[in-house]
Scaffold this active site. Structure first.
Site, PDB file in Angstrom:
ATOM      1  N   CYS A   2       0.779  -1.181  -0.040  1.00  0.00           N
ATOM      2  CA  CYS A   2       0.006  -0.284   0.072  1.00  0.00           C
ATOM      3  C   CYS A   2       0.954   1.279   0.008  1.00  0.00           C
ATOM      4  O   CYS A   2       2.138   1.251   0.123  1.00  0.00           O
ATOM      5  CB  CYS A   2      -0.709  -0.069   1.340  1.00  0.00           C
ATOM      6  SG  CYS A   2      -1.682  -1.489   1.412  1.00  0.00           S
ATOM      7  N   ARG A  27       1.058   1.822  -5.833  1.00  0.00           N
ATOM      8  CA  ARG A  27       1.344   0.910  -4.980  1.00  0.00           C
ATOM      9  C   ARG A  27       0.041  -0.056  -4.342  1.00  0.00           C
ATOM     10  O   ARG A  27       0.323  -0.663  -3.704  1.00  0.00           O
ATOM     11  CB  ARG A  27       2.257   1.558  -3.760  1.00  0.00           C
ATOM     12  CG  ARG A  27       3.289   2.286  -3.892  1.00  0.00           C
ATOM     13  CD  ARG A  27       3.804   3.087  -2.675  1.00  0.00           C
ATOM     14  NE  ARG A  27       4.167   2.025  -1.966  1.00  0.00           N
ATOM     15  CZ  ARG A  27       5.622   1.578  -1.680  1.00  0.00           C
ATOM     16  NH1 ARG A  27       6.265   2.232  -2.587  1.00  0.00           N
ATOM     17  NH2 ARG A  27       5.940   0.830  -0.873  1.00  0.00           N
ATOM     18  N   TRP A  71      -3.776  -1.814  -1.373  1.00  0.00           N
ATOM     19  CA  TRP A  71      -3.990  -2.975  -2.173  1.00  0.00           C
ATOM     20  C   TRP A  71      -4.174  -4.111  -1.045  1.00  0.00           C
ATOM     21  O   TRP A  71      -3.377  -4.578  -0.491  1.00  0.00           O
ATOM     22  CB  TRP A  71      -2.466  -3.494  -2.951  1.00  0.00           C
ATOM     23  CG  TRP A  71      -2.578  -4.406  -3.699  1.00  0.00           C
ATOM     24  CD1 TRP A  71      -2.910  -4.318  -5.150  1.00  0.00           C
ATOM     25  CD2 TRP A  71      -1.998  -5.677  -3.528  1.00  0.00           C
ATOM     26  NE1 TRP A  71      -2.703  -5.424  -5.692  1.00  0.00           N
ATOM     27  CE2 TRP A  71      -2.067  -6.505  -4.640  1.00  0.00           C
ATOM     28  CE3 TRP A  71      -1.525  -6.385  -2.475  1.00  0.00           C
ATOM     29  CZ2 TRP A  71      -1.693  -7.875  -4.632  1.00  0.00           C
ATOM     30  CZ3 TRP A  71      -1.213  -7.900  -2.324  1.00  0.00           C
ATOM     31  CH2 TRP A  71      -1.358  -8.490  -3.554  1.00  0.00           C
ATOM     32  N   ASN A  97       1.402   0.275   6.029  1.00  0.00           N
ATOM     33  CA  ASN A  97       1.679  -0.878   4.724  1.00  0.00           C
ATOM     34  C   ASN A  97       2.417  -1.924   5.252  1.00  0.00           C
ATOM     35  O   ASN A  97       3.274  -1.705   5.939  1.00  0.00           O
ATOM     36  CB  ASN A  97       2.418   0.204   4.015  1.00  0.00           C
ATOM     37  CG  ASN A  97       3.193  -0.590   2.821  1.00  0.00           C
ATOM     38  OD1 ASN A  97       2.742  -1.480   2.270  1.00  0.00           O
ATOM     39  ND2 ASN A  97       4.459  -0.317   2.430  1.00  0.00           N
ATOM     40  N   GLY A  98       2.162  -3.012   4.818  1.00  0.00           N
ATOM     41  CA  GLY A  98       2.888  -4.240   5.232  1.00  0.00           C
ATOM     42  C   GLY A  98       1.744  -5.369   5.675  1.00  0.00           C
ATOM     43  O   GLY A  98       0.451  -5.247   5.491  1.00  0.00           O
ATOM     44  N   GLU A 463       9.565 -11.491 -21.827  1.00  0.00           N
ATOM     45  CA  GLU A 463       9.049  -9.977 -21.228  1.00  0.00           C
ATOM     46  C   GLU A 463       7.825  -9.805 -22.038  1.00  0.00           C
ATOM     47  O   GLU A 463       6.963  -9.053 -21.543  1.00  0.00           O
ATOM     48  CB  GLU A 463      10.312  -9.226 -21.282  1.00  0.00           C
ATOM     49  CG  GLU A 463       9.977  -7.743 -21.041  1.00  0.00           C
ATOM     50  CD  GLU A 463       9.731  -7.409 -19.742  1.00  0.00           C
ATOM     51  OE1 GLU A 463       9.520  -8.272 -18.812  1.00  0.00           O
ATOM     52  OE2 GLU A 463       9.104  -6.312 -19.387  1.00  0.00           O
ATOM     53  N   LYS A 467       4.263  -8.366 -20.389  1.00  0.00           N
ATOM     54  CA  LYS A 467       3.548  -7.156 -20.583  1.00  0.00           C
ATOM     55  C   LYS A 467       2.329  -7.375 -21.185  1.00  0.00           C
ATOM     56  O   LYS A 467       1.174  -6.875 -20.721  1.00  0.00           O
ATOM     57  CB  LYS A 467       4.431  -6.520 -21.757  1.00  0.00           C
ATOM     58  CG  LYS A 467       5.705  -5.801 -21.292  1.00  0.00           C
ATOM     59  CD  LYS A 467       5.780  -4.633 -20.253  1.00  0.00           C
ATOM     60  CE  LYS A 467       5.573  -5.376 -18.854  1.00  0.00           C
ATOM     61  NZ  LYS A 467       6.928  -5.087 -18.328  1.00  0.00           N
ATOM     62  N   GLU A 470      -0.102  -8.751 -18.185  1.00  0.00           N
ATOM     63  CA  GLU A 470      -0.515  -7.747 -17.328  1.00  0.00           C
ATOM     64  C   GLU A 470      -1.215  -6.681 -17.799  1.00  0.00           C
ATOM     65  O   GLU A 470      -2.115  -6.113 -17.154  1.00  0.00           O
ATOM     66  CB  GLU A 470       0.633  -7.413 -16.418  1.00  0.00           C
ATOM     67  CG  GLU A 470       1.771  -6.457 -17.092  1.00  0.00           C
ATOM     68  CD  GLU A 470       2.970  -6.263 -16.067  1.00  0.00           C
ATOM     69  OE1 GLU A 470       2.660  -6.024 -15.329  1.00  0.00           O
ATOM     70  OE2 GLU A 470       3.804  -6.234 -16.871  1.00  0.00           O
ATOM     71  N   HIS A 486       8.933 -29.489 -28.135  1.00  0.00           N
ATOM     72  CA  HIS A 486       8.749 -30.355 -27.158  1.00  0.00           C
ATOM     73  C   HIS A 486       7.769 -30.246 -26.302  1.00  0.00           C
ATOM     74  O   HIS A 486       7.645 -30.778 -25.285  1.00  0.00           O
ATOM     75  CB  HIS A 486      10.330 -29.911 -26.392  1.00  0.00           C
ATOM     76  CG  HIS A 486      11.727 -30.242 -26.846  1.00  0.00           C
ATOM     77  ND1 HIS A 486      12.126 -31.511 -27.391  1.00  0.00           N
ATOM     78  CD2 HIS A 486      12.432 -29.241 -27.299  1.00  0.00           C
ATOM     79  CE1 HIS A 486      13.104 -31.416 -27.947  1.00  0.00           C
ATOM     80  NE2 HIS A 486      13.398 -30.056 -28.081  1.00  0.00           N
ATOM     81  N   LYS A 581       2.583  -1.806  -8.044  1.00  0.00           N
ATOM     82  CA  LYS A 581       3.707  -1.671  -8.635  1.00  0.00           C
ATOM     83  C   LYS A 581       4.873  -2.225  -7.565  1.00  0.00           C
ATOM     84  O   LYS A 581       5.791  -3.008  -8.212  1.00  0.00           O
ATOM     85  CB  LYS A 581       4.016  -0.271  -8.968  1.00  0.00           C
ATOM     86  CG  LYS A 581       5.659  -0.049  -9.784  1.00  0.00           C
ATOM     87  CD  LYS A 581       5.375   0.935 -10.773  1.00  0.00           C
ATOM     88  CE  LYS A 581       6.684   0.767 -11.574  1.00  0.00           C
ATOM     89  NZ  LYS A 581       6.514  -0.013 -12.845  1.00  0.00           N
TER      90      LYS A 581
HETATM   91  C1  F6R Z   1       5.995  -6.052 -14.640  1.00  0.00           C
HETATM   92  C2  F6R Z   1       6.556  -5.701 -13.360  1.00  0.00           C
HETATM   93  C3  F6R Z   1       6.758  -6.498 -12.274  1.00  0.00           C
HETATM   94  C4  F6R Z   1       8.123  -6.211 -11.543  1.00  0.00           C
HETATM   95  C5  F6R Z   1       8.647  -7.091 -10.427  1.00  0.00           C
HETATM   96  C6  F6R Z   1      10.021  -6.664  -9.598  1.00  0.00           C
HETATM   97  O1  F6R Z   1       5.693  -5.157 -15.601  1.00  0.00           O
HETATM   98  O2  F6R Z   1       6.572  -4.513 -13.329  1.00  0.00           O
HETATM   99  O3  F6R Z   1       7.049  -7.851 -12.802  1.00  0.00           O
HETATM  100  O4  F6R Z   1       9.264  -6.086 -12.697  1.00  0.00           O
HETATM  101  O5  F6R Z   1       7.432  -7.008  -9.537  1.00  0.00           O
HETATM  102  O6  F6R Z   1       9.595  -5.419  -9.350  1.00  0.00           O
HETATM  103  P1  F6R Z   1      11.026  -4.583  -8.990  1.00  0.00           P
HETATM  104  O7  F6R Z   1      12.047  -4.277 -10.094  1.00  0.00           O
HETATM  105  O8  F6R Z   1      10.693  -3.195  -8.582  1.00  0.00           O
HETATM  106  O9  F6R Z   1      11.722  -5.221  -7.839  1.00  0.00           O
END
Ligand code: F6R
Length: 586
Positions: A2, A27, A71, A97-98, A463, A467, A470, A486, A581
């Protein structure tokens, strides 16, 4: 996961708090709330979009207050579970937060003593514990110290007390908390973004510290109550970095920023860079750890360090790091890669490694983040705040820094110079957006996608799939091109789009053969390459560049593809469902 912010000073708190949680929304964004204090504590809360609820949060009066964007972890997304939470009589309000791990036991104990709980959250126990201890001691600091002694888990929380409207307090353990230092005012928050427009002077709280602030005095103590002297750091981010400018979404703005952010990643202190390389080259063992997109950068780092710098290393997902812990010792270097520097899995891995004597090197974007502060050395991505939940510009900045490290460690200055003109290639790849929009329009109703590539293109396939998942909620799988036959080939039919990463390098012909195998089963092939081939149904064409740099170039159209597929399907691009995030829970 959060976001929290508190304010104390001469200004009206509510507008600052409301704007603050909007900036922290990345967040967590399922509910929000704020509390200010005048002659009593007043609260506004809502579910969904910040500021929207039964009554206007800007009606709240007072020069001190706290706010939260949530969150959900414990308890559903309801107004009752939205923070702030209060003590029984509403005289103490907290935002947290936590995760409080022993909340059930504490809740039972407090309920038996007559405390009345109104939410299903773990956080609410903090308000009642504070009430319990404050009623005994009538002393804010003592109540705070007694409370943190009782709770187990991770926390950064802020508190206001009805009895003392001139004080705001905070505590941190394994979750971030920073203090913005203004003129006769303080901002306590999860990171600098919500207050950077008011002050760039910051005190970073370390783990196991508490802060007690009046409008003109900040005191920091450890968990035993002993005062700790802290220094004030000036942070570099500018207000403009955190705004959307003319773009429809932060995600698109951040995709476009890449022509400049990849350049900024090259601005590194020469000595620090060399120390970093020396540590990697001198280590007996090197492990790379990260999560999500940063892990994909870690897979490329493994490849480049092994191939270019001749340093053998392993890349381990941070959430799986425990599996190799027996191999960590004093001779080990752990390289952690993280945009936020706050990802719980990464912090857990590095802490475990540190305990075994490893040196921790990190690549982070957020200066002063927990990972940065707990590492032996850090290098910064310098790409400014990344607000869109999906990582875009931080990924390419990570790759640039990894190239820089690999070339420096291998003593290949010619390649370092080539990196300096990469921004021109990125500028030209950004021009493919119209073609990407056309492809997105064609495939947006399909529900399964595959991405394939070999060697350095394999992490980019992973990757690209991440993308797409998500942002657009389409099922996607990234695969090593040679692995399809395979098993996964069984899923390919005449409705399946396959994105093939196939620029002209030593993987070209083998990837082409794999592409033909899919084409023979009816797949629709979307090529990402610098050369055309009749096998492609659609092609995103880009100019020839130095072979090693193709991963940076080819990931950009994949980011755009995910963005436009999401727009076409009406998804909330900057705030994908169920995600946050900074993943600050394990
Ligand atoms: C995907 C994304 C997440 C972060 C992951 C690690 O687009 O943003 O998969 O890459 O949660 O986050 P960081 O880099 O902040 O440790």
């Amino acid at each position: 996961m959060c976001g929290i912010i508190g304010y104390i000073g001469d200004r009206d708190a509510a507008p600052i708090l409301l704007k603050g949680i909007e900036k922290l929304e990345y967040r967590g964004y399922d509910s929000w709330g704020l509390a200010t204090i005048l002659d009593k504590i007043s609260i506004r809360k809502g579910i969904g979009k910040i500021g929207e609820g039964p009554s206007d949060p800007l009606e709240l009066k007072g020069k001190a207050g706290i706010a939260h964007t949530r969150w959900a972890t414990h308890g559903g997304i309801t107004e009752e579970n939205a923070h702030p939470h209060t003590s029984c009589k509403g005289e103490i309000a907290i935002v947290h937060n936590g995760i409080i791990e022993n909340y059930q036991e504490l809740r039972r104990l407090l309920s038996d003593e007559g405390h009345n709980f109104t939410s299903q959250t773990d956080s609410e126990v903090i308000a009642h514990l504070l009430e319990r201890y404050y009623n005994k001691s009538k002393n804010i600091k003592n109540a705070l110290l007694a409370t943190i002694k009782k709770i187990k888990g991770t926390f950064a929380f802020l508190v206001i007390f009805h009895t003392d409207p001139n004080v705001i307090v905070g505590a941190r353990k394994d979750a971030p908390l920073v203090v913005g230092v203004g003129e006769d005012e303080f901002f306590l928050a999860s990171d600098v973004l919500p207050f950077i427009e008011y002050t760039d002077k910051v005190v970073f709280l370390d783990n196991l510290e508490i802060a007690i602030a009046t409008k003109n005095l900040l005191k920091i103590f450890d968990f035993k109550g002993k005062e700790v002297k802290k220094s004030v750091t000036q942070v570099a981010w500018e207000v403009g970095d955190a705004s959307k400018k003319e773009f429809a979404h932060y995600t698109l703005k951040e995709i476009y920023e890449q022509s400049s952010t990849i350049k900024n990643a090259l601005y590194q202190d020469r000595m620090k860079l060399e120390d970093f390389c020396k540590a990697i080259k001198g280590a007996k063992k090197v492990f790379i750890t990260a999560a999500g997109t940063s892990f994909h950068a870690g897979l490329l780092a493994r490849y480049f360090f092994s191939k270019i710098s001749k340093v053998y290393c392993e890349a381990i997902l941070a959430s799986e790091f425990g599996q190799i812990i027996d191999w960590i010792d004093e001779g080990t270097v752990v390289l952690a890669i993280s945009q936020s520097g706050e990802t719980a899995d990464v912090l857990h891995a590095t802490r475990e490694a540190k305990e075994k004597g490893a040196r921790i090197l990190s690549i982070v974007n957020v200066m002063g983040s927990t990972l940065d502060r707990e590492s032996d050395f850090s290098l910064y991505l310098n790409c400014g705040p990344e607000i869109g939940v999906a990582a875009t510009k931080s990924f390419t900045a990570q790759l640039v820094l990894i190239y820089l490290l690999a070339f420096t460690a291998a003593d290949k200055p010619v390649y370092v110079n080539k990196l300096k003109i990469l921004d021109k290639c990125v500028e030209s790849i950004l021009k493919v957006e119209d073609k990407v929009i056309e492809i997105a329009e064609k495939y947006k109703d399909i529900n399964d996608f595959f991405f394939i590539g070999r060697s350095t293109h394999y992490p980019i396939a992973l990757e690209g799939a991440l993308k797409l998942k998500e942002l657009s909620y389409i099922h996607a799988e990234g695969m090593a091109a040679g692995e399809l036959k395979h098993g996964t080939l069984a899923l390919i039919d005449d409705r399946t789009p396959v994105v093939v990463l196939n620029p002209e390098d030593d993987t070209y012909h083998e990837t082409l053969s794999n592409t033909l195998e899919m084409k023979a089963r009816g797949a629709k092939i979307i090529g990402i390459s610098n050369i055309d081939n009749e096998v492609y149904d659609d092609l995103i064409l880009f100019p020839k560049v130095e072979e090693l740099f193709y991963p940076i170039i080819e990931v950009i159209p994949l980011q755009m593809l995910a963005y436009h597929m999401a727009i076409g399907r009406g998804a909330d691009v900057d705030r994908p469902r169920n995600l946050a995030k900074s993943v600050t829970v394990k």
